[in-house]
Design a protein around this motif. Structure first.
Motif, PDB file in Angstrom:
ATOM      1  N   ARG A  18     -20.586 -94.531  14.525  1.00  0.00           N
ATOM      2  CA  ARG A  18     -21.939 -95.125  14.517  1.00  0.00           C
ATOM      3  C   ARG A  18     -22.340 -95.375  15.968  1.00  0.00           C
ATOM      4  N   GLN A  19     -21.668 -94.615  16.860  1.00  0.00           N
ATOM      5  CA  GLN A  19     -21.943 -94.726  18.292  1.00  0.00           C
ATOM      6  C   GLN A  19     -23.303 -94.111  18.615  1.00  0.00           C
ATOM      7  N   GLN A  20     -23.979 -94.657  19.577  1.00  0.00           N
ATOM      8  CA  GLN A  20     -25.307 -94.155  19.954  1.00  0.00           C
ATOM      9  C   GLN A  20     -25.269 -92.689  20.380  1.00  0.00           C
ATOM     10  N   GLU A  21     -24.187 -92.311  21.091  1.00  0.00           N
ATOM     11  CA  GLU A  21     -24.123 -90.930  21.601  1.00  0.00           C
ATOM     12  C   GLU A  21     -24.165 -89.940  20.446  1.00  0.00           C
ATOM     13  N   GLU A  22     -23.337 -90.198  19.437  1.00  0.00           N
ATOM     14  CA  GLU A  22     -23.310 -89.293  18.275  1.00  0.00           C
ATOM     15  C   GLU A  22     -24.605 -89.372  17.490  1.00  0.00           C
ATOM     16  N   GLN A  23     -25.106 -90.595  17.349  1.00  0.00           N
ATOM     17  CA  GLN A  23     -26.377 -90.748  16.617  1.00  0.00           C
ATOM     18  C   GLN A  23     -27.477 -89.940  17.300  1.00  0.00           C
ATOM     19  N   TYR A  24     -27.451 -89.935  18.623  1.00  0.00           N
ATOM     20  CA  TYR A  24     -28.461 -89.177  19.378  1.00  0.00           C
ATOM     21  C   TYR A  24     -28.341 -87.682  19.049  1.00  0.00           C
ATOM     22  N   ILE A  25     -27.131 -87.158  19.114  1.00  0.00           N
ATOM     23  CA  ILE A  25     -26.937 -85.712  18.908  1.00  0.00           C
ATOM     24  C   ILE A  25     -27.323 -85.302  17.489  1.00  0.00           C
ATOM     25  N   TYR A  26     -26.910 -86.097  16.513  1.00  0.00           N
ATOM     26  CA  TYR A  26     -27.156 -85.719  15.114  1.00  0.00           C
ATOM     27  C   TYR A  26     -28.588 -86.057  14.663  1.00  0.00           C
ATOM     28  N   SER A  27     -29.341 -86.736  15.502  1.00  0.00           N
ATOM     29  CA  SER A  27     -30.692 -87.126  15.079  1.00  0.00           C
ATOM     30  C   SER A  27     -31.731 -86.054  15.380  1.00  0.00           C
ATOM     31  N   ARG A  28     -31.300 -84.897  15.874  1.00  0.00           N
ATOM     32  CA  ARG A  28     -32.242 -83.821  16.222  1.00  0.00           C
ATOM     33  C   ARG A  28     -31.517 -82.488  16.126  1.00  0.00           C
ATOM     34  N   ASP A  29     -32.292 -81.390  16.089  1.00  0.00           N
ATOM     35  CA  ASP A  29     -31.663 -80.076  16.225  1.00  0.00           C
ATOM     36  C   ASP A  29     -32.369 -79.313  17.344  1.00  0.00           C
ATOM     37  N   SER A  30     -32.127 -78.015  17.458  1.00  0.00           N
ATOM     38  CA  SER A  30     -32.674 -77.271  18.599  1.00  0.00           C
ATOM     39  C   SER A  30     -34.116 -76.850  18.403  1.00  0.00           C
ATOM     40  N   GLY A  31     -34.678 -77.110  17.215  1.00  0.00           N
ATOM     41  CA  GLY A  31     -36.056 -76.702  16.948  1.00  0.00           C
ATOM     42  C   GLY A  31     -37.063 -77.728  17.461  1.00  0.00           C
ATOM     43  N   ALA A  32     -38.301 -77.591  17.004  1.00  0.00           N
ATOM     44  CA  ALA A  32     -39.392 -78.397  17.550  1.00  0.00           C
ATOM     45  C   ALA A  32     -39.674 -79.661  16.729  1.00  0.00           C
ATOM     46  N   GLN A  33     -38.858 -79.923  15.698  1.00  0.00           N
ATOM     47  CA  GLN A  33     -39.148 -81.078  14.836  1.00  0.00           C
ATOM     48  C   GLN A  33     -38.755 -82.387  15.525  1.00  0.00           C
ATOM     49  N   PRO A  34     -39.481 -83.468  15.255  1.00  0.00           N
ATOM     50  CA  PRO A  34     -39.178 -84.737  15.937  1.00  0.00           C
ATOM     51  C   PRO A  34     -37.832 -85.316  15.491  1.00  0.00           C
ATOM     52  N   PRO A  35     -37.161 -86.085  16.368  1.00  0.00           N
ATOM     53  CA  PRO A  35     -35.872 -86.683  15.981  1.00  0.00           C
ATOM     54  C   PRO A  35     -36.063 -87.733  14.880  1.00  0.00           C
ATOM     55  N   ARG A  36     -34.962 -87.964  14.121  1.00  0.00           N
ATOM     56  CA  ARG A  36     -35.026 -88.982  13.052  1.00  0.00           C
ATOM     57  C   ARG A  36     -33.735 -89.816  13.074  1.00  0.00           C
ATOM     58  N   ARG A  37     -33.762 -90.918  12.364  1.00  0.00           N
ATOM     59  CA  ARG A  37     -32.647 -91.872  12.439  1.00  0.00           C
ATOM     60  C   ARG A  37     -31.383 -91.383  11.716  1.00  0.00           C
ATOM     61  N   VAL A  38     -30.225 -91.625  12.333  1.00  0.00           N
ATOM     62  CA  VAL A  38     -28.931 -91.382  11.686  1.00  0.00           C
ATOM     63  C   VAL A  38     -28.151 -92.687  11.781  1.00  0.00           C
ATOM     64  N   ASP A  39     -27.533 -93.136  10.688  1.00  0.00           N
ATOM     65  CA  ASP A  39     -26.780 -94.385  10.758  1.00  0.00           C
ATOM     66  C   ASP A  39     -25.292 -94.151  11.007  1.00  0.00           C
ATOM     67  N   PHE A  40     -24.726 -93.150  10.290  1.00  0.00           N
ATOM     68  CA  PHE A  40     -23.290 -92.878  10.434  1.00  0.00           C
ATOM     69  C   PHE A  40     -23.062 -91.372  10.429  1.00  0.00           C
ATOM     70  N   VAL A  41     -22.040 -90.946  11.156  1.00  0.00           N
ATOM     71  CA  VAL A  41     -21.592 -89.555  11.066  1.00  0.00           C
ATOM     72  C   VAL A  41     -20.155 -89.601  10.568  1.00  0.00           C
ATOM     73  N   VAL A  42     -19.849 -88.767   9.581  1.00  0.00           N
ATOM     74  CA  VAL A  42     -18.476 -88.735   9.071  1.00  0.00           C
ATOM     75  C   VAL A  42     -18.029 -87.287   8.938  1.00  0.00           C
ATOM     76  N   MET A  43     -16.752 -87.056   9.247  1.00  0.00           N
ATOM     77  CA  MET A  43     -16.198 -85.698   9.124  1.00  0.00           C
ATOM     78  C   MET A  43     -15.031 -85.710   8.140  1.00  0.00           C
ATOM     79  N   PRO A  44     -15.293 -85.390   6.873  1.00  0.00           N
ATOM     80  CA  PRO A  44     -14.192 -85.392   5.904  1.00  0.00           C
ATOM     81  C   PRO A  44     -13.228 -84.239   6.170  1.00  0.00           C
TER      82      PRO A  44
END
Ligand SMILES: Cc1cc2nc3c(=O)[nH]c(=O)nc-3n(C[C@H](O)[C@H](O)[C@H](O)COP(=O)(O)OP(=O)(O)OC[C@H]3O[C@@H](n4cnc5c(N)ncnc54)[C@H](O)[C@@H]3O)c2cc1C
Length: 457
Positions: A18-44
């Protein structure tokens, strides 16, 4: 326990963030769409962990967005309502390759590059259909969005190559779909009700795919490329029809770009493959002969002086056709992808140029002929990521292209949230309600990638 601690309990804390760095990366992709909120990232790391995460999400009513490579460029893996991003990349085992029955059973996080190099090393006579996407994208993510690869013109969409799946339903049940449900072996999708269809094209709204059985195909030893050029936009449907009528090609795409001047033509790129040298020579001769007769011999010309660097790019697997894209400073790129019948291509061609010019861009196209029935027509727009006005222009150009696509009777492929809304609005209302009913049956609490394929309000 709070959500974070519960996730750590399932996968171990190394695989939850739930670190800001990861939230930043996962809150956007390489396209033109605006970023959105991510609360948690999990890798099962296993199907059981996926199951426990979905049970937790259901209990707590928190959204889950499955992510493979995250490269659709239309922000399909950026949550629309916050919550958990479930990154599948740790589940990256190639579990089985059945050489005789020609299929591979893989986990959902296996990348295109990993499968391709594994087959090259251990099963050099077989190949899978590889998209021209970055090598890190997942085979599963691509099949689930009805993607296409270098074998699509010959064998069909990559989603058609799915033999079966292991899935975890939103409510936590683990199911096998396809022949494995009956026989334990993954060699065919039917003949039972087609359940993989409940996960293909749904953008992760119906559950999480944890394993995929994918068809493999013979890998011919020899390949070559023949290129034809033309300036007759209205003749495009006829040229595509004649060249696909032969049924002898492996891959087939059209490219153009307004600059440099020598690129400002329509180029038909036909990739040929063969098991024997004579077979390859024969195919090349036949294509030249047939192309030479189109429109009484006046429509297309063979390109005999194709630059060796282009030849190498085209013959790569996957081909690097995106040589035609107008890449800009700042590296942003998104395309509106229309699936069109061939007769709509001239209108789309002209409109794409108009839209690009209206937004100060150079028009550039890569269109892959999918099967002998339709084409993926990419309206390409690049932009400077550091320039908000440029991003807005690309977003606007994508939206105009999407609307035009629907107006002329085309389909939008892997559309961003706004494009999906346009599609749902235009859809037969009973069909749209059926989609809603299926989603509700499969995901009663609405936790799976919410915001996608929703009924218009
Ligand atoms: C330069 C470039 C070229 C491209 N060329 C091509 C091309 O030639 N052909 C082509 O088809 N595409 C192409 N693409 C588009 C895209 O990159 C690919 O289709 C890619 O394979 C998508 O896979 P992914 O792993 O990135 O999917 P993701 O973006 O991670 O996921 C796609 C969708 O599937 C869902 N999903 C992912 N994994 C699961 C899972 N395990 N269970 C349930 N849902 C899941 C996600 O939630 C999302 O909705 C290109 C992209 C770029 C940037």
């Amino acid at each position: 326990m709070d959500i974070y601690e519960s996730l750590c309990d399932i996968t171990g804390s190394d695989y939850v963030s739930r670190q800001q760095e990861e939230q930043y990366i996962y809150s956007r992709d390489s396209g033109a769409q605006p970023p959105r909120r991510v609360d948690f990232v999990v890798m099962p790391g296993s199907v059981e962990e996926v199951q426990r995460i979905l049970i937790l999400a259901n209990r707590e009513g928190i959204s889950v967005t499955p992510l493979g490579g995250g490269f659709t460029l239309s922000a399909l893996v950026v949550p629309q309502k916050g919550g958990i991003v479930m990154d599948m990349k740790r589940m990256d085992r190639i579990l089985e390759v059945n050489e005789i029955s020609r299929y591979a059973l893989i986990e959902a996080g296996v990348s295109q590059a990993a499968l391709r190099s594994y087959l090259k090393k251990h099963h050099p006579r077989l190949q899978h259909s590889t998209p021209e996407a970055p090598p890190t994208v997942t085979v599963t993510g691509n099949a689930l969005i009805q993607g296409h690869g270098h074998l699509t013109p010959r064998y069909g969409l990559n989603s058609d190559m799915v033999n079966g799946m292991e899935v975890v339903l939103a409510t936590g049940e683990i199911c096998k779909l396809g022949s494995a449900a009956v026989t334990g072996s993954w060699y065919t999708r039917g003949p039972i009700p087609d359940l993989p269809g409940l996960f293909i094209g749904w953008f992760g709204t119906t559950g999480v795919v944890t394993k995929l059985s994918l068809k493999l195909y013979p890998r011919p030893q020899y390949r070559n490329v023949v290129v034809f050029s033309s300036d007759d936009v209205d003749a495009i449907p006829e040229v595509i029809f004649e060249l696909t009528q032969l049924d002898l090609l492996e891959d087939f795409f059209l490219i153009t770009q307004e600059k440099p001047d020598w690129m400002n033509h329509i180029f038909y790129v036909v990739i040929l493959s063969a098991h024997f040298k004579e077979e390859l020579a024969m195919k090349k001769r036949i294509y030249r002969e047939v192309a030479g007769k189109i429109g009484g011999g006046k429509t297309v010309k063979p390109v005999d002086d194709l630059h060796p660097a282009l030849r190498t790019r085209f013959l790569d697997v996957p081909p690097k056709a995106a040589v035609a894209a107008d890449f800009r400073k700042g590296g942003g790129f998104q395309y509106s992808a229309a699936i069109l019948p061939f007769n709509k291509v001239p209108a789309a061609w002209r409109k794409g140029i108009e839209i690009a010019h209206a937004h100060g861009m150079i028009a550039s196209y890569v269109h892959q002929v999918l099967t002998c029935h339709s084409i993926m027509f990419g309206f390409n727009y690049s932009f400077n990521r550091a320039d908000e006005a440029d991003i807005q222009a690309a977003r606007q150009a994508v939206d105009e292209s999407n609307r035009f696509t629907l107006d002329i009777g085309g389909m939008i492929w892997k559309g961003e949230a706004e494009a999906q809304r346009l599609v749902m609005k235009k859809m037969d209302p009973n069909t749209a309600r059926l989609i809603e009913k299926i989603k509700r049956a499969m995901d009663p609490k609405g936790v799976m990638n919410p915001g996608n394929w929703e009924l218009p309000q």
